[in-house]
Design an enzyme around this catalytic site. Structure first.
Site, short mmCIF file in Angstrom:
data_model
loop_
_atom_site.label_atom_id
_atom_site.label_comp_id
_atom_site.label_asym_id
_atom_site.label_seq_id
_atom_site.Cartn_x
_atom_site.Cartn_y
_atom_site.Cartn_z
N TYR A 11 1.05 -1.08 -0.05
CA TYR A 11 0.01 -0.10 0.01
C TYR A 11 1.00 1.34 -0.11
CZ TYR A 11 -3.29 3.22 2.49
OH TYR A 11 -4.30 4.45 2.73
N GLU A 42 5.28 9.73 0.43
CA GLU A 42 6.26 10.14 -0.68
C GLU A 42 7.30 11.02 -0.05
OE1 GLU A 42 4.32 12.59 -3.51
OE2 GLU A 42 2.96 10.77 -4.14
N SER A 75 3.10 12.92 6.87
CA SER A 75 1.86 13.20 7.59
C SER A 75 0.97 13.85 6.60
CB SER A 75 1.95 14.05 8.70
OG SER A 75 3.17 13.40 9.51
N THR A 119 6.16 -0.73 2.77
CA THR A 119 6.38 -1.85 3.27
C THR A 119 5.93 -2.78 2.08
OG1 THR A 119 5.53 -1.16 5.50
CG2 THR A 119 5.44 -3.57 4.97
N ARG A 153 16.10 -12.92 39.41
CA ARG A 153 16.91 -11.93 39.47
C ARG A 153 16.99 -11.60 41.19
NH1 ARG A 153 22.40 -10.76 38.39
NH2 ARG A 153 22.85 -8.55 38.56
N GLY A 213 21.80 -4.22 32.95
CA GLY A 213 22.78 -4.30 31.87
C GLY A 213 22.41 -5.30 30.86
N GLU A 224 1.35 4.33 9.79
CA GLU A 224 -0.25 4.67 9.75
C GLU A 224 -0.59 5.96 10.61
OE1 GLU A 224 -2.64 1.54 9.04
OE2 GLU A 224 -1.05 0.06 8.63
C1 FAD Z 1 9.21 0.89 8.53
C2 FAD Z 1 8.21 1.96 7.93
C3 FAD Z 1 7.17 1.45 7.23
C4 FAD Z 1 6.16 2.25 6.54
N1 FAD Z 1 5.18 1.46 5.74
C5 FAD Z 1 4.54 2.34 4.94
C6 FAD Z 1 3.77 1.71 3.99
O1 FAD Z 1 3.50 0.62 3.64
N2 FAD Z 1 3.04 2.49 3.19
C7 FAD Z 1 2.99 3.79 3.13
O2 FAD Z 1 2.25 4.60 2.42
N3 FAD Z 1 3.78 4.66 4.08
C8 FAD Z 1 4.44 3.71 4.84
N4 FAD Z 1 5.23 4.42 5.87
C9 FAD Z 1 5.51 5.87 6.11
C10 FAD Z 1 4.63 6.13 7.49
O3 FAD Z 1 3.29 6.29 7.32
C11 FAD Z 1 5.23 7.68 7.53
O4 FAD Z 1 6.62 7.47 7.84
C12 FAD Z 1 4.43 8.67 8.55
O5 FAD Z 1 3.17 8.81 8.31
C13 FAD Z 1 5.10 9.82 9.04
O6 FAD Z 1 5.40 10.56 7.99
P1 FAD Z 1 6.84 10.91 7.78
O7 FAD Z 1 7.82 10.15 7.94
O8 FAD Z 1 6.85 11.81 6.42
O9 FAD Z 1 6.94 12.24 8.82
P2 FAD Z 1 6.44 13.79 8.80
O10 FAD Z 1 5.01 13.74 8.39
O11 FAD Z 1 7.53 14.53 8.09
O12 FAD Z 1 6.53 13.98 10.49
C14 FAD Z 1 7.91 14.59 11.13
C15 FAD Z 1 7.37 14.98 12.53
O13 FAD Z 1 6.37 15.99 12.46
C16 FAD Z 1 5.17 15.52 13.07
N5 FAD Z 1 3.92 16.19 12.45
C17 FAD Z 1 3.69 16.24 11.18
N6 FAD Z 1 2.60 16.65 11.04
C18 FAD Z 1 2.10 17.27 12.09
C19 FAD Z 1 0.96 17.83 12.74
N7 FAD Z 1 -0.13 18.25 11.93
N8 FAD Z 1 0.77 18.13 13.97
C20 FAD Z 1 1.65 17.49 14.73
N9 FAD Z 1 2.83 17.01 14.48
C21 FAD Z 1 3.10 16.86 13.34
C22 FAD Z 1 4.93 14.07 13.15
O14 FAD Z 1 4.35 13.69 14.13
C23 FAD Z 1 6.67 13.63 13.38
O15 FAD Z 1 7.01 13.77 14.63
C24 FAD Z 1 6.22 3.44 6.70
C25 FAD Z 1 7.25 4.02 7.66
C26 FAD Z 1 8.21 3.40 8.08
C27 FAD Z 1 9.21 4.29 8.77
#
Ligand code: FAD
Length: 396
Positions: free
Chosen positions: A140, A144, A149, A175, A284, A356, A379
């Site tokens: 899924y 990008e 988010s 994933t 322990r 430890g 998610e």
């Molecule tokens: C191991 C792994 C597997 C994944 N698998 C999938 C997958 O199968 N398919 C898929 O589509 N995606 C996948 N993802 C993506 C994942 O859903 C996103 O990484 C996640 O939604 C956060 O987006 P970002 O990493 O761009 O962080 P950002 O959106 O850049 O966020 C950075 C920080 O800002 C905070 N933030 C952002 N917006 C707000 C807001 N409005 N209010 C408060 N805080 C905010 C966030 O909480 C975070 O702390 C995966 C990610 C990982 C690490």
């Protein structure tokens, strides 16, 4: 003033039962046995090597553990209850959250097809994903490099052409990305339209999905996370899920269904760490007695057990509401937020209780702590869950 309990309105409240049905208990048993015998023994190996656990996934597929939730007409076991899914997911994640994530990627692909697919799309793609004799993985892809988010800011485009659409762009952190046979991809007709321009498509690997960089991760290292690229990939119109512009809604409805599952996964990881820390603390000895009898440790165990129970109750409530067809946006986010934060705290405390040795890779708790972190990120991060909950509460 005290009221007569019998005449209190509380007696009018509906009864609450927490018992699982016989079917659910059987699925729980099947998943637990699989986790204990097939996942736990190999989890450290796949974590260390950061390799996809093909042998475990093949066995899980043969047993129907990947697609038991699909309707029987598409080759599943017809166990469509969200509560059943949470019960099974907790056990698998108790085995290893990385393996559970590798398995869950296919469910995450199937969910939007179940929610928004037409009969022909369901018959074609769910049947392929459910085939026990020939493993087909799903993925899924919404995230990008510059749209995490804020999914509505996505830049992957879907250009309308005769008979379908041409996709261009890059998806990140996917994933099963690059390994999957079938993808649900979100792309926009016009980035300026934000949420209104997004469409969801079922894309077969052979249509031209190009695997990109595989990520090196902190935890859930048995799961495969990678970029995927689209360069002029033609997708026929019949593979669009729902109408043009429905994609954002499809994505959000998918998360309502899958966030309770992620919450259940968090409960599984937390439970694994708690059980280990409990056993250790009773064996322990320091200062002439088991450390469990030191109040500082006993209180930590008490909080861990309480928060795990609270997480499971929130998770099952959200899943139960889904099964009743009730709106569950707020409750799914509450479950995921609370269970994810609990998993992080419980696994951190488990490392602390082991002292430890908890820090050493010879013991499993540091892996559970690394695995737990993702529950607060994928998610929808814990912050995003709070945004959803506060919006639902205040209506802004
Ligand atoms: C191991 C792994 C597997 C994944 N698998 C999938 C997958 O199968 N398919 C898929 O589509 N995606 C996948 N993802 C993506 C994942 O859903 C996103 O990484 C996640 O939604 C956060 O987006 P970002 O990493 O761009 O962080 P950002 O959106 O850049 O966020 C950075 C920080 O800002 C905070 N933030 C952002 N917006 C707000 C807001 N409005 N209010 C408060 N805080 C905010 C966030 O909480 C975070 O702390 C995966 C990610 C990982 C690490």
């Amino acid at each position: 003033m005290l009221t007569d309990h019998k005449s209190s309105t509380l007696t009018q409240a509906p009864q609450m039962y927490f018992d699982l049905s016989e079917d659910q208990k059987q699925f729980q048993e099947l998943a637990h046995t699989f986790a204990e015998n097939e996942i736990r023994p190999v989890a450290p190996k796949y974590d260390e090597a950061e390799e996809f656990p093909w042998d475990v996934i093949k066995k899980a597929n043969e047993l129907g553990l990947m697609t038991y939730a699909f309707p029987e007409e598409y080759g599943g076991a017809g166990a469509t209850s969200a509560v059943t899914s949470c019960v099974v997911t907790e056990e698998l994640a108790w085995g290893c959250a990385g393996v559970a994530t590798a398995m869950g990627g296919t469910g995450l692909c199937a969910t939007p097809i179940l929610i928004a697919g037409n009969p022909a799309q369901k018959a074609k793609y769910l049947t392929r994903l459910a085939a026990a004799h020939k493993l087909a993985l799903g993925a899924y892809a919404i995230t990008e490099p510059n749209a995490g988010s804020d999914v509505a800011s996505m830049k992957t485009t879907a250009k309308k052409v005769s008979g379908g659409y041409v996709l261009n762009g890059t998806k990140q952190f996917i994933t099963n990305g690059g390994l999957a046979d079938i993808y649900v991809i979100f792309a926009t007709l016009d980035p300026a339209r934000r949420a209104d321009g997004i469409c969801a498509f079922i894309v077969e690997k052979d249509m031209g999905v190009k695997p990109g960089k595989k990520e090196k991760k902190m935890g859930i290292r048995a799961s495969h996370t990678a970029q995927i690229h689209f360069e002029d990939v033609f997708v026929p119109e019949e593979n669009r899920l729902g109408d043009e512009g429905d994609g954002f809604l499809v994505a959000m409805r998918t998360f309502e269904h899958t966030r309770p599952d992620v919450a259940a996964m968090a409960v599984g990881v937390a439970r694994a760490a708690f059980e280990y820390a409990m056993d250790y603390s009773q064996q322990r000895e320091q200062f002439g007695k088991p450390i469990a009898r030191l109040q500082a440790i006993g209180f930590m165990l008490a909080d861990m057990a309480t928060d795990i129970d609270a997480s499971r109750l929130l998770t099952w409530r959200a899943a139960w509401m889904l099964d009743q067809g009730l709106p569950v946006n707020k409750e799914a986010s509450m479950a995921k937020r609370f269970a994810a934060d609990t998993a992080m705290k419980v696994t951190t405390d488990a490392v602390q209780i082991l002292g430890g040795v908890g820090y050493m890779r010879d013991y499993p708790v540091e892996k559970w702590m690394r695995d737990a972190k993702i529950m607060q990120i994928y998610e929808g991060t814990s912050q995003v869950q709070r945004v959803v909950i506060s919006r639902m509460l205040t209506g802004w």
